[in-house]
Write a protein that holds these residues in place. Structure first.
Motif, PDB file in Angstrom:
ATOM      1  N   UNK A   1     124.563  75.878  18.380  1.00  0.00           N
ATOM      2  CA  UNK A   1     124.432  76.263  16.980  1.00  0.00           C
ATOM      3  C   UNK A   1     125.693  75.824  16.241  1.00  0.00           C
ATOM      4  N   UNK A   2     125.526  75.039  15.176  1.00  0.00           N
ATOM      5  CA  UNK A   2     126.623  74.694  14.284  1.00  0.00           C
ATOM      6  C   UNK A   2     126.415  75.463  12.986  1.00  0.00           C
ATOM      7  N   UNK A   3     127.323  76.376  12.699  1.00  0.00           N
ATOM      8  CA  UNK A   3     127.209  77.225  11.516  1.00  0.00           C
ATOM      9  C   UNK A   3     128.402  76.946  10.607  1.00  0.00           C
ATOM     10  N   UNK A   4     128.137  76.315   9.469  1.00  0.00           N
ATOM     11  CA  UNK A   4     129.196  75.894   8.559  1.00  0.00           C
ATOM     12  C   UNK A   4     129.322  76.928   7.441  1.00  0.00           C
ATOM     13  N   UNK A   5     130.509  77.520   7.321  1.00  0.00           N
ATOM     14  CA  UNK A   5     130.804  78.627   6.385  1.00  0.00           C
ATOM     15  C   UNK A   5     129.571  79.474   6.074  1.00  0.00           C
ATOM     16  N   UNK A   6     129.092  80.213   7.102  1.00  0.00           N
ATOM     17  CA  UNK A   6     127.823  80.926   6.937  1.00  0.00           C
ATOM     18  C   UNK A   6     127.940  82.193   6.094  1.00  0.00           C
ATOM     19  N   UNK A   7     126.832  82.564   5.439  1.00  0.00           N
ATOM     20  CA  UNK A   7     126.664  83.930   4.950  1.00  0.00           C
ATOM     21  C   UNK A   7     126.387  84.761   6.189  1.00  0.00           C
ATOM     22  N   UNK A   8     127.299  85.658   6.517  1.00  0.00           N
ATOM     23  CA  UNK A   8     127.187  86.385   7.784  1.00  0.00           C
ATOM     24  C   UNK A   8     127.258  87.892   7.602  1.00  0.00           C
ATOM     25  N   UNK A   9     127.472  88.369   6.379  1.00  0.00           N
ATOM     26  CA  UNK A   9     127.599  89.801   6.152  1.00  0.00           C
ATOM     27  C   UNK A   9     127.113  90.179   4.773  1.00  0.00           C
ATOM     28  N   UNK A  10     127.356  91.435   4.420  1.00  0.00           N
ATOM     29  CA  UNK A  10     126.903  91.943   3.131  1.00  0.00           C
ATOM     30  C   UNK A  10     127.995  92.698   2.379  1.00  0.00           C
TER      31      UNK A  10
ATOM     32  N   UNK B   1     124.499  74.968   6.569  1.00  0.00           N
ATOM     33  CA  UNK B   1     125.656  75.272   5.730  1.00  0.00           C
ATOM     34  C   UNK B   1     125.365  76.484   4.859  1.00  0.00           C
ATOM     35  N   UNK B   2     126.313  77.404   4.788  1.00  0.00           N
ATOM     36  CA  UNK B   2     126.255  78.558   3.902  1.00  0.00           C
ATOM     37  C   UNK B   2     125.027  79.414   4.220  1.00  0.00           C
ATOM     38  N   UNK B   3     124.056  79.526   3.301  1.00  0.00           N
ATOM     39  CA  UNK B   3     122.824  80.242   3.637  1.00  0.00           C
ATOM     40  C   UNK B   3     122.153  79.596   4.834  1.00  0.00           C
ATOM     41  N   UNK B   4     122.252  78.263   4.939  1.00  0.00           N
ATOM     42  CA  UNK B   4     121.705  77.564   6.094  1.00  0.00           C
ATOM     43  C   UNK B   4     122.492  77.836   7.364  1.00  0.00           C
ATOM     44  N   UNK B   5     123.789  78.096   7.242  1.00  0.00           N
ATOM     45  CA  UNK B   5     124.579  78.499   8.396  1.00  0.00           C
ATOM     46  C   UNK B   5     124.117  79.830   8.936  1.00  0.00           C
TER      47      UNK B   5
ATOM     48  N   UNK C   1     119.670  73.770   4.760  1.00  0.00           N
ATOM     49  CA  UNK C   1     120.599  73.578   3.640  1.00  0.00           C
ATOM     50  C   UNK C   1     121.113  74.907   3.104  1.00  0.00           C
ATOM     51  N   UNK C   2     122.149  74.827   2.272  1.00  0.00           N
ATOM     52  CA  UNK C   2     122.724  76.004   1.637  1.00  0.00           C
ATOM     53  C   UNK C   2     122.138  76.246   0.260  1.00  0.00           C
ATOM     54  N   UNK C   3     122.810  77.134  -0.496  1.00  0.00           N
ATOM     55  CA  UNK C   3     122.359  77.470  -1.837  1.00  0.00           C
ATOM     56  C   UNK C   3     122.004  78.928  -2.015  1.00  0.00           C
ATOM     57  N   UNK C   4     122.485  79.792  -1.125  1.00  0.00           N
ATOM     58  CA  UNK C   4     122.276  81.222  -1.281  1.00  0.00           C
ATOM     59  C   UNK C   4     120.828  81.646  -1.172  1.00  0.00           C
ATOM     60  N   UNK C   5     119.975  80.790  -0.588  1.00  0.00           N
ATOM     61  CA  UNK C   5     118.537  81.027  -0.481  1.00  0.00           C
ATOM     62  C   UNK C   5     117.838  81.028  -1.843  1.00  0.00           C
ATOM     63  N   UNK C   6     118.556  80.619  -2.897  1.00  0.00           N
ATOM     64  CA  UNK C   6     118.007  80.657  -4.262  1.00  0.00           C
ATOM     65  C   UNK C   6     118.017  79.276  -4.911  1.00  0.00           C
ATOM     66  N   UNK C   7     119.099  78.527  -4.766  1.00  0.00           N
ATOM     67  CA  UNK C   7     119.256  77.236  -5.424  1.00  0.00           C
ATOM     68  C   UNK C   7     119.410  76.143  -4.371  1.00  0.00           C
TER      69      UNK C   7
END
Length: 403
Positions: free
Chosen positions: A245-254, A220-224, A147-153
């Motif tokens: 691998x299915x990556x939905x709008x991933x966090x991929x950079x910094x 998704x997101x963090x999960x992506x 799941x997503x949530x920025x690894x926080x929420x």
């Protein structure tokens, strides 16, 4: 409603990379937060305050944003601490508000059955939900979903819509795992849990009616991010690789200054200040943000299985997802990326009310089906879902039937 799709080629000639040092990134994160105090935080479309100036959302996507901001009174996440932020209304709550306004039920749609299990993580048991296509008979392929949530929420329940859609459209069992969240468990706890979940699935796929030789990752997101990084970790550990691998709008950079961070800096569902907030709570030190498990665009991507990337136009992560596709192609990894105009970050699981979400689930589900089944069922049209086979009863993991 067709959206642009790019099949990335392996002879990519390069783009200037805006990778930042850990110290500079920390400074930018602090600046992003300091420039958007709680009483002047970037406001979603339809909420009083600073107007969103990016591309317009499709009407059905905008309706969910309006429900969140005008009816459910969503507050800027970055103005809260993580505990309070987790109590906020979610995009799924906005979807349910739209369904109620339309006089429609908010119960899960037909097409899957669900049960709760517990699996071992890197530092204790993790709750997980198993989604099985209704009437399907196994052993079936399995998609390990993050799941997503920025690894926080957020958690697996907030993102259940995407997991259900994958199960229906890929005709695969989906195991959605709740990994540990920061700041209580900072990086790399989330990535350690994701790899532990995969190790468990390789040995226990039969306990959920699955076939351990046909596994894919999705998120998704963090999960992506976790979907891609876990494949990297599996490769480096000498484990069998997932088939896709299915990556939905991933966090991929910094990098908080990409083109999409600029044109969606105060986006309606994700913005620069919120990403800076995530980057404040996730790492142990700013140097962690340079780790290839977070900074995928700077990672060694060679030898990964084929990747599908789903992108939203109104999303600050759009540019890094595009760069990830380019880097994958340059590393010789087959990759396809498709972007939905007028869609926001978080749209993927909202197929009950957002047309683009249904399209995205069908397209990505078809990509997973092709990877997991190889060919359509005998006598079926190309791309058609395979015919159901009897599913054995679950064994092993603790399970409780639900819906």
């Amino acid at each position: 409603m067709f959206r642009k799709m790019a099949a990335m080629k392996s002879n990519w000639t390069g783009k200037r990379t805006l990778t930042l040092t850990g110290a500079l990134l920390a400074a930018i994160s602090t600046q992003a937060l300091s420039q958007t105090p709680a009483d002047q935080a970037p406001a979603p479309q339809g909420q009083p305050g600073i107007p969103f100036s990016g591309a317009p959302l499709d009407a059905d996507n905008q309706a969910v944003v309006d429900a969140l901001t005008k009816q459910l009174m969503l507050r800027p996440y970055h103005s809260l601490d993580p505990v309070a932020a987790r109590q906020q209304p979610t995009f799924t709550d906005g979807v349910n508000a739209v369904l109620r306004a339309q006089g429609r039920p908010t119960t899960p749609p037909p097409g899957t059955t669900e049960r709760e299990i517990s699996i071992p993580g890197a530092a204790g048991n993790l709750p997980a939900t198993v989604f099985t296509p209704t009437g399907a008979q196994g052993p079936l392929p399995v998609v390990l979903y993050f799941h997503g949530g920025g690894w926080v929420i957020a958690d697996r329940k907030v993102y259940a819509g995407g997991a259900r859609g994958i199960a229906r459209n890929a005709q695969a069992i989906v195991v959605s795992v709740d990994y540990r969240r920061a700041p209580e468990a900072p990086f790399p706890a989330q990535h350690d849990d994701a790899l532990a979940a995969y190790r468990w699935l390789l040995s226990n796929a039969a306990s959920v009616g699955g076939d351990a030789s046909r596994i894919a990752f999705a998120g998704e997101s963090a999960g992506g991010n976790l979907a891609v990084s876990t494949a990297m970790l599996a490769r480096d550990a000498g484990l069998p690789l997932p088939r896709h691998i299915l990556s939905v709008y991933p966090i991929a950079g910094n990098d908080l200054n990409t083109a999409s961070y600029q044109d969606t800096s105060n986006g309606p569902t994700l913005n620069r200040a919120l990403m800076a907030w995530f980057f404040r709570y996730v790492p142990r030190t700013p140097a962690d943000l340079m780790d290839p498990r977070i900074n995928l665009v700077g990672a060694n991507l060679q030898g990964l299985p084929p990747v599908t990337i789903v992108a939203a136009q109104v999303d600050p992560l759009r540019s890094e997802g595009e760069l990830l596709a380019q880097r994958l192609a340059a590393a010789g990894v087959p990759v396809q990326r498709r972007e939905w105009e007028g869609a926001s970050h978080e749209f993927f699981g909202a197929d009950a009310v957002i047309r683009d979400a249904g399209e995205a689930q069908q397209w990505s589900g078809g990509r997973l089906r092709e990877a997991l089944y190889g060919t359509a069922a005998p006598g079926a049209a190309p791309g058609a879902a395979p015919q159901p086979q009897p599913l054995p009863p679950p064994t092993g993991a603790r399970a409780g039937e639900r819906g």
